[in-house]
Design an enzyme around this catalytic site. Structure first.
Site, PDB file in Angstrom:
ATOM      1  N   ARG A   1      -9.389   1.081   9.116  1.00 54.90           N
ATOM      2  CA  ARG A   1      -8.972  -0.289   9.430  1.00 54.90           C
ATOM      3  C   ARG A   1      -9.995  -1.033  10.261  1.00 54.90           C
ATOM      4  O   ARG A   1      -9.766  -2.201  10.598  1.00 54.90           O
ATOM      5  CB  ARG A   1      -7.674  -0.229  10.240  1.00 54.90           C
ATOM      6  CG  ARG A   1      -6.423  -0.404   9.420  1.00 54.90           C
ATOM      7  CD  ARG A   1      -5.280  -0.037  10.329  1.00 54.90           C
ATOM      8  NE  ARG A   1      -4.139  -0.848  10.111  1.00 54.90           N
ATOM      9  CZ  ARG A   1      -3.062  -0.421   9.456  1.00 54.90           C
ATOM     10  NH1 ARG A   1      -3.033   0.765   8.920  1.00 54.90           N
ATOM     11  NH2 ARG A   1      -2.022  -1.195   9.346  1.00 54.90           N
TER      12      ARG A   1
ATOM     13  N   ARG B   1      11.764  -1.080  11.236  1.00 54.51           N
ATOM     14  CA  ARG B   1      10.658  -0.688  12.102  1.00 54.51           C
ATOM     15  C   ARG B   1      10.555  -1.633  13.300  1.00 54.51           C
ATOM     16  O   ARG B   1      10.785  -2.822  13.151  1.00 54.51           O
ATOM     17  CB  ARG B   1       9.336  -0.716  11.306  1.00 54.51           C
ATOM     18  CG  ARG B   1       9.051   0.594  10.624  1.00 54.51           C
ATOM     19  CD  ARG B   1       7.896   0.560   9.676  1.00 54.51           C
ATOM     20  NE  ARG B   1       6.688  -0.100  10.144  1.00 54.51           N
ATOM     21  CZ  ARG B   1       5.547  -0.138   9.451  1.00 54.51           C
ATOM     22  NH1 ARG B   1       5.480   0.464   8.271  1.00 54.51           N
ATOM     23  NH2 ARG B   1       4.486  -0.761   9.905  1.00 54.51           N
TER      24      ARG B   1
ATOM     25  N   ARG C   1      12.298  -5.435   5.321  1.00 56.90           N
ATOM     26  CA  ARG C   1      12.126  -4.008   4.988  1.00 56.90           C
ATOM     27  C   ARG C   1      13.059  -3.119   5.820  1.00 56.90           C
ATOM     28  O   ARG C   1      13.240  -3.315   7.015  1.00 56.90           O
ATOM     29  CB  ARG C   1      10.680  -3.592   5.266  1.00 56.90           C
ATOM     30  CG  ARG C   1      10.482  -2.080   5.142  1.00 56.90           C
ATOM     31  CD  ARG C   1       9.057  -1.663   5.120  1.00 56.90           C
ATOM     32  NE  ARG C   1       8.291  -2.105   6.271  1.00 56.90           N
ATOM     33  CZ  ARG C   1       6.965  -1.953   6.377  1.00 56.90           C
ATOM     34  NH1 ARG C   1       6.286  -1.405   5.401  1.00 56.90           N
ATOM     35  NH2 ARG C   1       6.343  -2.372   7.449  1.00 56.90           N
TER      36      ARG C   1
ATOM     37  N   LYS D   1       0.838  -1.214   0.000  1.00 54.57           N
ATOM     38  CA  LYS D   1       0.000   0.000   0.000  1.00 54.57           C
ATOM     39  C   LYS D   1       0.870   1.261   0.000  1.00 54.57           C
ATOM     40  O   LYS D   1       0.664   2.173  -0.796  1.00 54.57           O
ATOM     41  CB  LYS D   1      -0.915   0.041   1.245  1.00 54.57           C
ATOM     42  CG  LYS D   1      -1.776  -1.184   1.440  1.00 54.57           C
ATOM     43  CD  LYS D   1      -2.627  -1.080   2.698  1.00 54.57           C
ATOM     44  CE  LYS D   1      -1.844  -1.035   3.997  1.00 54.57           C
ATOM     45  NZ  LYS D   1      -1.153  -2.277   4.358  1.00 54.57           N
TER      46      LYS D   1
ATOM     47  N   ARG E   1      -0.050  -8.661  13.507  1.00 56.88           N
ATOM     48  CA  ARG E   1      -0.656  -7.652  12.612  1.00 56.88           C
ATOM     49  C   ARG E   1      -1.519  -8.335  11.545  1.00 56.88           C
ATOM     50  O   ARG E   1      -2.578  -7.834  11.182  1.00 56.88           O
ATOM     51  CB  ARG E   1       0.445  -6.797  11.965  1.00 56.88           C
ATOM     52  CG  ARG E   1       1.058  -5.796  12.937  1.00 56.88           C
ATOM     53  CD  ARG E   1       2.447  -5.343  12.509  1.00 56.88           C
ATOM     54  NE  ARG E   1       2.504  -4.648  11.252  1.00 56.88           N
ATOM     55  CZ  ARG E   1       3.619  -4.503  10.536  1.00 56.88           C
ATOM     56  NH1 ARG E   1       4.765  -4.995  10.977  1.00 56.88           N
ATOM     57  NH2 ARG E   1       3.596  -3.851   9.406  1.00 56.88           N
TER      58      ARG E   1
HETATM   59  P1  AP5 Z   1       4.935  -1.467   1.898  1.00 57.68           P
HETATM   60  O1  AP5 Z   1       4.622  -0.705   0.668  1.00 57.68           O
HETATM   61  O2  AP5 Z   1       5.515  -0.722   3.062  1.00 57.68           O
HETATM   62  O3  AP5 Z   1       3.640  -2.265   2.378  1.00 57.68           O
HETATM   63  P2  AP5 Z   1       2.418  -1.745   3.230  1.00 57.68           P
HETATM   64  O4  AP5 Z   1       1.214  -2.480   2.728  1.00 57.68           O
HETATM   65  O5  AP5 Z   1       2.345  -0.248   3.214  1.00 57.68           O
HETATM   66  O6  AP5 Z   1       2.850  -2.317   4.629  1.00 57.68           O
HETATM   67  P3  AP5 Z   1       2.928  -1.665   6.074  1.00 57.68           P
HETATM   68  O7  AP5 Z   1       3.692  -2.625   6.942  1.00 57.68           O
HETATM   69  O8  AP5 Z   1       3.444  -0.270   6.043  1.00 57.68           O
HETATM   70  O9  AP5 Z   1       1.434  -1.718   6.451  1.00 57.68           O
HETATM   71  P4  AP5 Z   1       0.828  -1.751   7.820  1.00 57.68           P
HETATM   72  O10 AP5 Z   1      -0.577  -1.606   7.425  1.00 57.68           O
HETATM   73  O11 AP5 Z   1       1.119  -2.884   8.702  1.00 57.68           O
HETATM   74  O12 AP5 Z   1       1.591  -0.573   8.579  1.00 57.68           O
HETATM   75  P5  AP5 Z   1       1.177   0.896   8.931  1.00 57.68           P
HETATM   76  O13 AP5 Z   1       2.382   1.719   8.894  1.00 57.68           O
HETATM   77  O14 AP5 Z   1      -0.023   1.336   8.151  1.00 57.68           O
HETATM   78  O15 AP5 Z   1       5.896  -2.684   1.495  1.00 57.68           O
HETATM   79  C1  AP5 Z   1       6.425  -3.589   2.458  1.00 57.68           C
HETATM   80  C2  AP5 Z   1       7.772  -4.163   1.963  1.00 57.68           C
HETATM   81  O16 AP5 Z   1       7.551  -4.905   0.774  1.00 57.68           O
HETATM   82  C3  AP5 Z   1       8.823  -3.099   1.601  1.00 57.68           C
HETATM   83  O17 AP5 Z   1      10.108  -3.575   1.922  1.00 57.68           O
HETATM   84  C4  AP5 Z   1       8.669  -2.934   0.076  1.00 57.68           C
HETATM   85  O18 AP5 Z   1       9.879  -2.499  -0.533  1.00 57.68           O
HETATM   86  C5  AP5 Z   1       8.289  -4.353  -0.324  1.00 57.68           C
HETATM   87  N1  AP5 Z   1       7.390  -4.383  -1.487  1.00 57.68           N
HETATM   88  C6  AP5 Z   1       6.299  -3.589  -1.733  1.00 57.68           C
HETATM   89  N2  AP5 Z   1       5.716  -3.928  -2.889  1.00 57.68           N
HETATM   90  C7  AP5 Z   1       6.430  -4.985  -3.396  1.00 57.68           C
HETATM   91  C8  AP5 Z   1       6.308  -5.820  -4.566  1.00 57.68           C
HETATM   92  N3  AP5 Z   1       5.319  -5.622  -5.460  1.00 57.68           N
HETATM   93  N4  AP5 Z   1       7.214  -6.799  -4.743  1.00 57.68           N
HETATM   94  C9  AP5 Z   1       8.226  -7.017  -3.838  1.00 57.68           C
HETATM   95  N5  AP5 Z   1       8.396  -6.266  -2.716  1.00 57.68           N
HETATM   96  C10 AP5 Z   1       7.501  -5.274  -2.485  1.00 57.68           C
HETATM   97  O19 AP5 Z   1       0.657   0.707  10.424  1.00 57.68           O
HETATM   98  C11 AP5 Z   1       1.572   0.357  11.466  1.00 57.68           C
HETATM   99  C12 AP5 Z   1       0.810   0.291  12.790  1.00 57.68           C
HETATM  100  O20 AP5 Z   1       0.227   1.587  13.075  1.00 57.68           O
HETATM  101  C13 AP5 Z   1      -0.380  -0.674  12.831  1.00 57.68           C
HETATM  102  O21 AP5 Z   1       0.018  -1.995  13.139  1.00 57.68           O
HETATM  103  C14 AP5 Z   1      -1.229  -0.036  13.928  1.00 57.68           C
HETATM  104  O22 AP5 Z   1      -0.710  -0.314  15.193  1.00 57.68           O
HETATM  105  C15 AP5 Z   1      -1.054   1.466  13.675  1.00 57.68           C
HETATM  106  N6  AP5 Z   1      -2.071   1.997  12.754  1.00 57.68           N
HETATM  107  C16 AP5 Z   1      -1.854   2.521  11.508  1.00 57.68           C
HETATM  108  N7  AP5 Z   1      -3.011   2.904  10.954  1.00 57.68           N
HETATM  109  C17 AP5 Z   1      -3.979   2.617  11.858  1.00 57.68           C
HETATM  110  C18 AP5 Z   1      -5.399   2.749  11.864  1.00 57.68           C
HETATM  111  N8  AP5 Z   1      -6.058   3.258  10.803  1.00 57.68           N
HETATM  112  N9  AP5 Z   1      -6.081   2.329  12.953  1.00 57.68           N
HETATM  113  C19 AP5 Z   1      -5.431   1.827  14.039  1.00 57.68           C
HETATM  114  N10 AP5 Z   1      -4.091   1.650  14.101  1.00 57.68           N
HETATM  115  C20 AP5 Z   1      -3.375   2.047  13.019  1.00 57.68           C
END
Ligand code: AP5
Length: 217
Positions: A88, A160, A127, A13, A171
């Site tokens: 979410r 991270r 990552r 994403k 997660r």
């Molecule tokens: P990346 O693009 O970072 O993937 P992502 O889907 O954005 O993954 P995240 O881990 O950032 O999502 P998340 O939802 O767990 O974390 P968030 O920060 O929102 O890619 C991941 C890896 O894969 C990278 O190394 C990239 O290079 C690689 N990659 C990408 N595409 C690829 C491809 N096509 N092929 C190969 N490799 C690829 O949330 C973190 C925490 O914050 C949550 O756990 C929660 O505690 C809190 N939080 C955030 N939002 C909320 C909310 N709305 N409500 C409550 N808590 C929240």
């Protein structure tokens, strides 16, 4: 154009939202990035969020809804934005409906990034992110030229705190129980498009652009 990117942790994403921001100038609103910024600045929100994030749990709905409510008021969001990681929960989705309808705005499209859980543990545990500019790398698939140094700005690459195997599994569990019901929620509105997210970054981006083109016609 108001887009929601929905998918499990590691489905890409953030990578795709960042590319879309670079190419089309649409602001990327990542609640994860906002919360991590709050943690690094030790704000009240950051102090509250840290223990939830470190345990792989969701931060309380009211905290993230408030962040989004304030963010979409800013001028750069007036003609649209990408919601990356929000909503979410069904409660967050209901709150978003309220915020948008008060502005006479609607969600244009919900893009669901579909991928098997097994691939995600590898993606996330490898990552690395630049602590200065946020650029993203992977220790095997997208290496920096010099180990632990950002190609773009020379900043330090860090892992991270929630990208360890146990927290990643938590997660994923939370995604399946609390977030994936939103696919059904938005399907009823007829605004969902799914993308097979296990392919290359460029193939996924090409699908994404095709979906966006269909919105223009
Ligand atoms: P990346 O693009 O970072 O993937 P992502 O889907 O954005 O993954 P995240 O881990 O950032 O999502 P998340 O939802 O767990 O974390 P968030 O920060 O929102 O890619 C991941 C890896 O894969 C990278 O190394 C990239 O290079 C690689 N990659 C990408 N595409 C690829 C491809 N096509 N092929 C190969 N490799 C690829 O949330 C973190 C925490 O914050 C949550 O756990 C929660 O505690 C809190 N939080 C955030 N939002 C909320 C909310 N709305 N409500 C409550 N808590 C929240």
């Amino acid at each position: 154009m108001i887009l929601i990117f929905l998918g499990p942790p590691g489905s890409g994403k953030g990578t795709q939202a960042s590319k879309l921001h670079e190419t089309a100038g649409i602001p990327q609103l990542s609640t994860g990035d906002m919360l991590r910024a709050a943690i690094s600045q030790s704000t009240a929100v950051g102090l509250q969020a840290k223990s939830f994030i470190d345990r792989g749990q969701l931060v309380p709905d009211e905290v993230v809804v408030k962040l989004i409510e304030e963010r979409i008021e800013l001028e750069d969001c007036s003609s649209g934005f990408i919601l990356d990681g929000f909503p979410r929960t069904v409660s967050q989705a209901d709150s978003l409906e309220g915020l948008l309808s008060a502005k006479n705005k609607k969600i244009s499209k919900v893009v669901v990034f579909e991928i098997d859980d097994e691939l995600l543990v590898n993606r996330l545990s490898g990552r690395r992110t630049c602590e200065s500019c946020g650029a993203m790398y992977h220790i095997r698939e997208r290496k920096s030229a010099v180990e632990s140094v950002c190609d773009r700005c020379g900043g330090k690459l860090v892992q991270r705190t929630d990208d360890n195997e146990a927290t990643i599994k938590k997660r994923l569990q939370i995604y399946h129980s609390q977030t994936s019901p939103l696919i059904e929620y938005y399907s009823k509105l007829g605004i969902v498009n799914k993308i097979e997210a296990s392919r290359s970054v460029s193939s996924v981006f090409s699908d994404l652009n095709n979906i966006l083109k269909s919105l223009e016609t």
